[in-house]
Design an enzyme around this catalytic site. Structure first.
Site, PDB file in Angstrom:
ATOM      1  CB  CYS A 118      -0.907   0.011   1.243  1.00 24.99           C
ATOM      2  SG  CYS A 118      -1.751  -1.521   1.428  1.00 24.99           S
ATOM      3  CG  HIS A 146      -3.152   3.482   2.127  1.00 30.66           C
ATOM      4  ND1 HIS A 146      -3.797   2.766   0.772  1.00 30.66           N
ATOM      5  CD2 HIS A 146      -3.076   2.239   2.989  1.00 30.66           C
ATOM      6  CE1 HIS A 146      -4.066   1.474   1.064  1.00 30.66           C
ATOM      7  NE2 HIS A 146      -3.770   1.024   2.219  1.00 30.66           N
ATOM      8  CG  ASN A 183      -6.790  -0.987   1.652  1.00 28.61           C
ATOM      9  OD1 ASN A 183      -5.947  -0.960   0.353  1.00 28.61           O
ATOM     10  ND2 ASN A 183      -6.344  -1.327   2.603  1.00 28.61           N
TER      11      ASN A 183
HETATM   12  O1  UT7 Z   1      -3.827  -1.275   3.528  1.00 27.14           O
HETATM   13  C1  UT7 Z   1      -2.968  -1.998   4.312  1.00 27.14           C
HETATM   14  C2  UT7 Z   1      -3.075  -1.709   5.643  1.00 27.14           C
HETATM   15  N1  UT7 Z   1      -4.291  -2.249   6.213  1.00 27.14           N
HETATM   16  C3  UT7 Z   1      -5.034  -1.487   7.137  1.00 27.14           C
HETATM   17  O2  UT7 Z   1      -4.469  -0.524   7.415  1.00 27.14           O
HETATM   18  C4  UT7 Z   1      -5.948  -2.264   7.647  1.00 27.14           C
HETATM   19  C5  UT7 Z   1      -6.155  -2.079   9.205  1.00 27.14           C
HETATM   20  N2  UT7 Z   1      -6.977  -2.762   9.996  1.00 27.14           N
HETATM   21  C6  UT7 Z   1      -8.407  -2.381  10.124  1.00 27.14           C
HETATM   22  O3  UT7 Z   1      -8.883  -1.323   9.093  1.00 27.14           O
HETATM   23  C7  UT7 Z   1      -9.238  -2.930  10.843  1.00 27.14           C
HETATM   24  O4  UT7 Z   1      -8.657  -3.833  11.850  1.00 27.14           O
HETATM   25  C8  UT7 Z   1     -10.391  -3.909  10.221  1.00 27.14           C
HETATM   26  C9  UT7 Z   1     -11.421  -3.036   9.661  1.00 27.14           C
HETATM   27  C10 UT7 Z   1      -9.807  -4.869   9.481  1.00 27.14           C
HETATM   28  C11 UT7 Z   1     -11.389  -4.604  11.416  1.00 27.14           C
HETATM   29  O5  UT7 Z   1     -11.815  -3.799  12.131  1.00 27.14           O
HETATM   30  P1  UT7 Z   1     -11.493  -3.946  13.877  1.00 27.14           P
HETATM   31  O6  UT7 Z   1     -12.312  -2.787  14.629  1.00 27.14           O
HETATM   32  O7  UT7 Z   1     -10.268  -3.944  14.070  1.00 27.14           O
HETATM   33  O8  UT7 Z   1     -12.212  -5.130  14.138  1.00 27.14           O
HETATM   34  P2  UT7 Z   1     -11.900  -6.376  14.847  1.00 27.14           P
HETATM   35  O9  UT7 Z   1     -10.750  -7.262  14.558  1.00 27.14           O
HETATM   36  O10 UT7 Z   1     -11.329  -5.715  16.540  1.00 27.14           O
HETATM   37  O11 UT7 Z   1     -13.139  -7.113  15.537  1.00 27.14           O
HETATM   38  C12 UT7 Z   1     -14.059  -6.489  16.573  1.00 27.14           C
HETATM   39  C13 UT7 Z   1     -15.287  -7.227  16.413  1.00 27.14           C
HETATM   40  C14 UT7 Z   1     -15.102  -8.786  16.943  1.00 27.14           C
HETATM   41  O12 UT7 Z   1     -16.062  -9.149  17.788  1.00 27.14           O
HETATM   42  P3  UT7 Z   1     -16.039  -9.381  19.279  1.00 27.14           P
HETATM   43  O13 UT7 Z   1     -14.762 -10.030  19.724  1.00 27.14           O
HETATM   44  O14 UT7 Z   1     -15.813  -7.687  19.755  1.00 27.14           O
HETATM   45  O15 UT7 Z   1     -17.225  -9.871  19.820  1.00 27.14           O
HETATM   46  C15 UT7 Z   1     -14.888  -9.628  16.050  1.00 27.14           C
HETATM   47  O16 UT7 Z   1     -15.422 -10.896  16.022  1.00 27.14           O
HETATM   48  O17 UT7 Z   1     -16.208  -7.585  15.241  1.00 27.14           O
HETATM   49  C16 UT7 Z   1     -15.944  -8.976  14.696  1.00 27.14           C
HETATM   50  N3  UT7 Z   1     -15.695  -9.095  13.541  1.00 27.14           N
HETATM   51  C17 UT7 Z   1     -16.714  -8.823  12.521  1.00 27.14           C
HETATM   52  N4  UT7 Z   1     -17.850  -8.623  12.759  1.00 27.14           N
HETATM   53  C18 UT7 Z   1     -18.543  -8.687  11.641  1.00 27.14           C
HETATM   54  C19 UT7 Z   1     -14.608  -9.212  12.823  1.00 27.14           C
HETATM   55  N5  UT7 Z   1     -14.580  -9.134  11.652  1.00 27.14           N
HETATM   56  C20 UT7 Z   1     -16.117  -8.994  11.344  1.00 27.14           C
HETATM   57  C21 UT7 Z   1     -16.688  -9.053  10.228  1.00 27.14           C
HETATM   58  N6  UT7 Z   1     -18.073  -8.550  10.279  1.00 27.14           N
HETATM   59  N7  UT7 Z   1     -16.090  -8.948   8.927  1.00 27.14           N
END
Ligand code: UT7
Length: 339
Positions: A129, A264, A295
């Protein structure tokens, strides 16, 4: 050609470049097919609300099955050439930043160059990226160092080929597209010093799941790109604003003097956190192309730039801070004058 120096003097003719470099024009290509969140959610037990709240993404574009990164790069390049007022024959080097060209070798750049009738240097770089900002830095140095006069820089990805549609952590985040820029000589400074670096100790946080050799030797299936989202998120939120600030300082520009902030397009929440840390005044336009494009890795900054210029959100000649960060982990940032 200068007269050869006598043997034993160790003299070679120095290369002769431009004093400064600038981005002369940008172009973009977005594949036709719009994919809404509703099409993604079933396979990952998610919802449109969750995806929008956590990432800001409403939709993305997916390339056609037979549409390659080279196919997408071509129209983006043609638009960038028109914007720069140049012909393909004016380009003497091509840098393609991509991680989704599906051939280990050869690179995409010489194939693209051939399509356009360019016979100059052509090579790919792999900086995920941050690929576009790396390539702009290289192109600027090439123009100033004298190894090229006009460099075509392309950021292009077909991430739909490398995404596992059942992976909850990444299936909703990626999209396809191509952005292109022409870098050439300038009378005034128009590409600021690049601040860049890496932290390879975190290479596993965004990575192809298995190496090609592991895929060959095991029964592993397609090695899609996986991401430890939270770790990357924390690194981006806490680590990248100071990098952006360093790029401003290196260019001698204050945040309030910017005409645009073009980070980005990784996640809308990361963008908002960076704005806060940089204390960016609320009236400075910020690229938010992620909502409709998702993205697109190396393509995200040139696509967002092209959109802001096309929609009149920022004026030609404005000062923009651009910063790319991603797999590696690697990053690069610079202030540029918009074409
Ligand atoms: O481009 C290269 C660089 N990439 C980036 O910069 C991406 C960086 N990361 C992110 O943008 C975020 O981490 C994501 C958008 C990928 C994920 O968001 P998050 O706020 O970090 O979610 P998380 O993994 O902390 O999950 C939060 C909750 C969890 O549930 P509990 O444990 O709080 O009950 C997950 O199980 O959301 C749940 N969850 C989902 N729910 C619905 C995780 N993925 C999903 C999903 N749909 N797809």
């Amino acid at each position: 050609m200068s007269t050869p120096a006598p043997k034993g003097t160790g003299f070679i003719t120095p290369s002769d470049g431009a004093t400064y470099a600038r981005i002369m024009g940008v172009g973009g290509y977005r594949p036709e097919r719009v994919v809404m969140n509703s099409e993604i959610i079933e396979a990952i037990d998610s919802s449109d609300e969750w995806i929008q709240e956590r990432s800001g993404i409403k939709s993305r574009r997916f390339a056609a099955k037979d549409e390659s990164v080279v196919d997408m790069s071509e129209p983006a390049t043609r638009d960038a050439l028109v914007a720069a007022g140049l012909e393909a024959s004016d380009v003497d080097a091509v840098i393609v930043a991509t991680v989704t060209h599906p051939y280990q070798t050869p690179a995409a750049a010489p194939i693209l160059a051939d399509r356009l009738g360019i016979r100059g240097a052509a090579f790919d770089i792999s900086a995920a990226c941050a690929g576009y900002c790396h390539a702009v830095s290289l192109a600027s140095d090439m123009v100033r160092g004298g190894s090229a006069r006009h460099v075509l820089v392309v950021g292009v990805e077909k991430l739909s080929d490398f995404t596992d549609p059942t992976d909850r952590g990444s299936a909703f985040i990626f999209g396809d597209g191509a952005g292109a820029a022409i870098v050439g000589p300038s009378d005034t400074p128009a590409i600021g010093p690049t601040v860049w670096g890496s932290d390879g100790s975190q290479w596993k946080t965004i990575s192809q799941r298995d190496s090609w050799v592991e895929v060959r030797d095991g029964d592993l299936g397609w090695p899609a790109i996986g991401m430890a989202g939270q770790s990357v998120f924390r690194w981006a939120v806490w680590g990248m604003a100071p990098v952006a600030q360093k790029a401003l300082d290196a260019a001698g520009v204050r945040a309030e003097d910017l005409d645009a902030f073009i980070p980005h397009q990784a996640n809308m929440r990361i963008i908002d956190a960076m704005i806060k840390q940089l204390k960016l005044p609320a009236d400075i336009p910020v690229a938010r192309d992620i909502a409709e494009t998702a993205n697109t890795s190396a393509a995200s900054i040139p696509l967002a730039t092209e959109r802001m210029l096309r929609e009149g959100e920022v004026a030609h000649g404005g000062l923009a801070l651009q910063i790319g960060f991603g797999a590696g982990l690697v990053y690069a940032a610079q202030v540029v004058v918009l074409p």
